[in-house]
Design an enzyme around this catalytic site. Structure first.
Site, mmCIF file in Angstrom:
data_model
loop_
_atom_site.group_PDB
_atom_site.id
_atom_site.type_symbol
_atom_site.label_atom_id
_atom_site.label_comp_id
_atom_site.label_asym_id
_atom_site.label_seq_id
_atom_site.Cartn_x
_atom_site.Cartn_y
_atom_site.Cartn_z
ATOM 1 N N PHE A 134 0.845 -1.195 0.000
ATOM 2 C CA PHE A 134 0.000 0.000 0.000
ATOM 3 C C PHE A 134 0.886 1.254 0.000
ATOM 4 O O PHE A 134 1.909 1.284 0.670
ATOM 5 C CB PHE A 134 -0.881 -0.048 1.257
ATOM 6 C CG PHE A 134 -1.949 0.989 1.313
ATOM 7 C CD1 PHE A 134 -3.144 0.816 0.629
ATOM 8 C CD2 PHE A 134 -1.769 2.139 2.065
ATOM 9 C CE1 PHE A 134 -4.143 1.781 0.702
ATOM 10 C CE2 PHE A 134 -2.767 3.106 2.134
ATOM 11 C CZ PHE A 134 -3.951 2.925 1.445
ATOM 12 N N TYR A 165 -11.490 1.239 10.112
ATOM 13 C CA TYR A 165 -12.662 1.588 9.296
ATOM 14 C C TYR A 165 -12.936 0.601 8.165
ATOM 15 O O TYR A 165 -13.861 0.799 7.395
ATOM 16 C CB TYR A 165 -12.556 3.014 8.745
ATOM 17 C CG TYR A 165 -11.271 3.350 8.018
ATOM 18 C CD1 TYR A 165 -11.038 2.921 6.723
ATOM 19 C CD2 TYR A 165 -10.289 4.103 8.645
ATOM 20 C CE1 TYR A 165 -9.861 3.238 6.070
ATOM 21 C CE2 TYR A 165 -9.105 4.434 7.996
ATOM 22 C CZ TYR A 165 -8.897 4.001 6.701
ATOM 23 O OH TYR A 165 -7.728 4.305 6.061
ATOM 24 N N LYS A 166 -12.132 -0.458 8.072
ATOM 25 C CA LYS A 166 -12.368 -1.452 7.023
ATOM 26 C C LYS A 166 -13.252 -2.569 7.597
ATOM 27 O O LYS A 166 -14.414 -2.344 7.842
ATOM 28 C CB LYS A 166 -11.020 -1.928 6.484
ATOM 29 C CG LYS A 166 -10.305 -0.765 5.764
ATOM 30 C CD LYS A 166 -8.896 -1.036 5.336
ATOM 31 C CE LYS A 166 -8.372 0.200 4.586
ATOM 32 N NZ LYS A 166 -6.940 0.162 4.337
ATOM 33 N N ARG A 189 -11.574 -5.366 -7.152
ATOM 34 C CA ARG A 189 -11.601 -6.032 -5.836
ATOM 35 C C ARG A 189 -13.036 -6.274 -5.380
ATOM 36 O O ARG A 189 -13.874 -5.371 -5.426
ATOM 37 C CB ARG A 189 -10.917 -5.166 -4.779
ATOM 38 C CG ARG A 189 -9.476 -4.850 -5.053
ATOM 39 C CD ARG A 189 -8.810 -4.224 -3.824
ATOM 40 N NE ARG A 189 -9.534 -3.068 -3.306
ATOM 41 C CZ ARG A 189 -9.166 -2.392 -2.226
ATOM 42 N NH1 ARG A 189 -8.110 -2.775 -1.512
ATOM 43 N NH2 ARG A 189 -9.853 -1.341 -1.814
ATOM 44 N N ASP A 240 1.494 -4.240 9.046
ATOM 45 C CA ASP A 240 0.282 -3.477 8.821
ATOM 46 C C ASP A 240 -0.866 -4.480 8.696
ATOM 47 O O ASP A 240 -0.878 -5.323 7.792
ATOM 48 C CB ASP A 240 0.406 -2.621 7.560
ATOM 49 C CG ASP A 240 -0.753 -1.643 7.432
ATOM 50 O OD1 ASP A 240 -1.871 -1.998 7.836
ATOM 51 O OD2 ASP A 240 -0.538 -0.533 6.917
#
Ligand SMILES: *Cc1c(COP(=O)(O)O)cnc(C)c1O
Length: 417
Positions: free
Chosen positions: A127, A228-229, A377, A203
């Site tokens: 990322f 928040y995922k 995705r 991560d």
């Protein structure tokens, strides 16, 4: 084995032990199929009431008196997240700042203990934040970067082993890759880093809340991640950080703020880091967003991470099976690892014109996302996605491919994909 039918999947839904969780989330008044919860999880219904109470009861009613409860909020939610979902002990996880800032804090703290080492190691596919934070630290500390090489056919550990030497000070990796969904073998990677004498920061953004993480027994030292995922904390909700107990006294983070100070309200002249995980906090927490993290973490804890993972694996297997059957003949192929043990909670498809396909699918009521250059995705989040939703989403994708009109949609990317 006979091919699965939609009726089979409806039966699976009827027998799904997690089915009741679907109604614990707020929905817009539409019939969207949401396969983007790995980017932003849906709001838990409990969050709406809780935020209302934080504003009217705690903020308006309690005013500054509410700080007594607020000051420990990051620790309290951190303990629930750490012990119930991440395999950590009490006092090893705290909510604070954003994932990017936490990554900087922990990576910097780790580098300060590796002064005789000259490289940071990362995966060039990671990322962007992770690569940029590493690049910034390398520039500030006068270090080099070594990228994990892409050796076709070699497994991740042998590729990592090829760049770990006596010079590597810090390794920065994501447990689950944000594009491909590949999940790394945490314990083996930790052992490799330890063998080379390098520290490692994980991560967990694409892992927390959807795959069981065993920080305590896998030899992990440091970790950060998003809430928040898959944890449904809300847009921009604070991140979390993990520091293994025995390292907490050894490490010093680079941002010396008042909340990381021992006995803050003594207002001491010189910074003296607090004992334990508290020293990794910086300043006043965003209470509205932080309070909103608790209901999502509580829902995952209530469902149980093993049950969540079991359903996630089945949902992804259905998705992969239907993609092979319906989409591969059109050139849209599964690009995620096929073995469940090496895959996180989403499935990526690659092929020509996936950006246009993504737009067409969103217009057909299936929210998914696109990551450049050609990754589509799909994340069937286990607490709010039914098996029939996966069927319906892929059926709509198949119809879009068959009609072929999507090729006329704009090929230029919008600001947000
Ligand atoms: C989503 C994500 C982030 C986000 O970081 P923020 O600071 O919250 O914007 C970081 N790292 C990874 C691997 C992610 O997937």
């Amino acid at each position: 084995m006979p091919e699965l039918t939609r009726e089979d999947l409806a039966t699976w839904d009827a027998n799904d032990p997690l089915a009741a969780f679907r109604d614990k989330f707020c929905r817009g008044g539409d019939h969207l199929i949401y396969l983007d919860g790995n980017s932003l999880g849906r709001p838990p219904a409990a969050t709406r009431d809780l935020v209302d109470d934080v504003i009217t009861g705690q903020w308006a009613g309690g005013l500054t008196r509410s700080y007594t409860g607020w000051i420990g909020l990051g620790r309290r939610i951190g303990d629930m997240l750490g012990t119930r979902l991440l395999g950590a002990a009490d006092g090893e996880v705290v909510l604070s700042d954003s994932t990017s800032v936490n990554l900087y804090k922990l990576a910097s703290a780790a580098l300060l203990t590796a002064r005789d080492r000259h490289f940071i190691v990362y995966d060039p596919a990671d990322f962007p934040t992770n690569r940029y934070v590493a690049q910034g630290l390398a520039a500030a500390y006068g270090l080099g970067i070594r990228e994990v090489p892409a050796l076709p056919g070699a497994d991740f550990c042998s590729r990592l082993g090829a760049v770990l030497g006596p010079d590597a000070g810090l390794v920065m990796l994501s447990l689950v890759d944000f594009r491909s969904g590949e999940m790394l073998p945490m314990e083996r990677v930790n052992a490799l880093a330890a063998q080379a004498g390098a520290r490692i920061v994980w991560d967990l953004s694409h892992a927390a809340g959807v795959v069981p993480v065993d920080l305590g027994t896998s030899g992990a030292e440091l970790a950060v991640g998003c809430t928040y995922k898959y944890l449904n904390g809300g847009p921009g909700a604070p991140g979390f950080l993990y520091v293994r107990r025995d390292l907490q006294a050894v490490l010093r983070q680079p941002i010396w703020g008042w909340l990381g100070q021992r006995d803050q309200f003594q207002l001491g002249a010189a910074y003296q880091p607090a004992a334990g995980i508290d020293r990794f906090q910086v300043g006043a927490p965003p209470i509205l967003s932080m309070a909103a993290v608790e209901p999502g973490v509580a829902l995952c804890a209530e469902a149980g991470i093993e049950a969540i993972r079991a359903k996630s694996v089945r949902l992804c297997e259905v998705l992969i099976g239907l993609a092979d059957r319906w989409l591969a003949p059109h050139g849209l192929c599964v690009a995620s690892p096929r073995a469940a043990a090496g895959r996180g909670g989403h499935v990526a498809l690659r092929g020509p014109r996936t950006w246009q396909l993504c737009q067409a699918l969103v217009s057909a009521g299936v929210i998914c996302d696109f990551r450049t250059p050609d990754w589509l995705r799909l994340a069937p989040t286990p607490l709010d996605t039914r098996f029939v939703d996966v069927w319906d989403a892929l059926e709509r994708l198949r119809a879009i491919l068959e009609r072929g009109e999507y090729v006329r949609l704009p090929a230029t990317l919008t600001r947000v994909t």
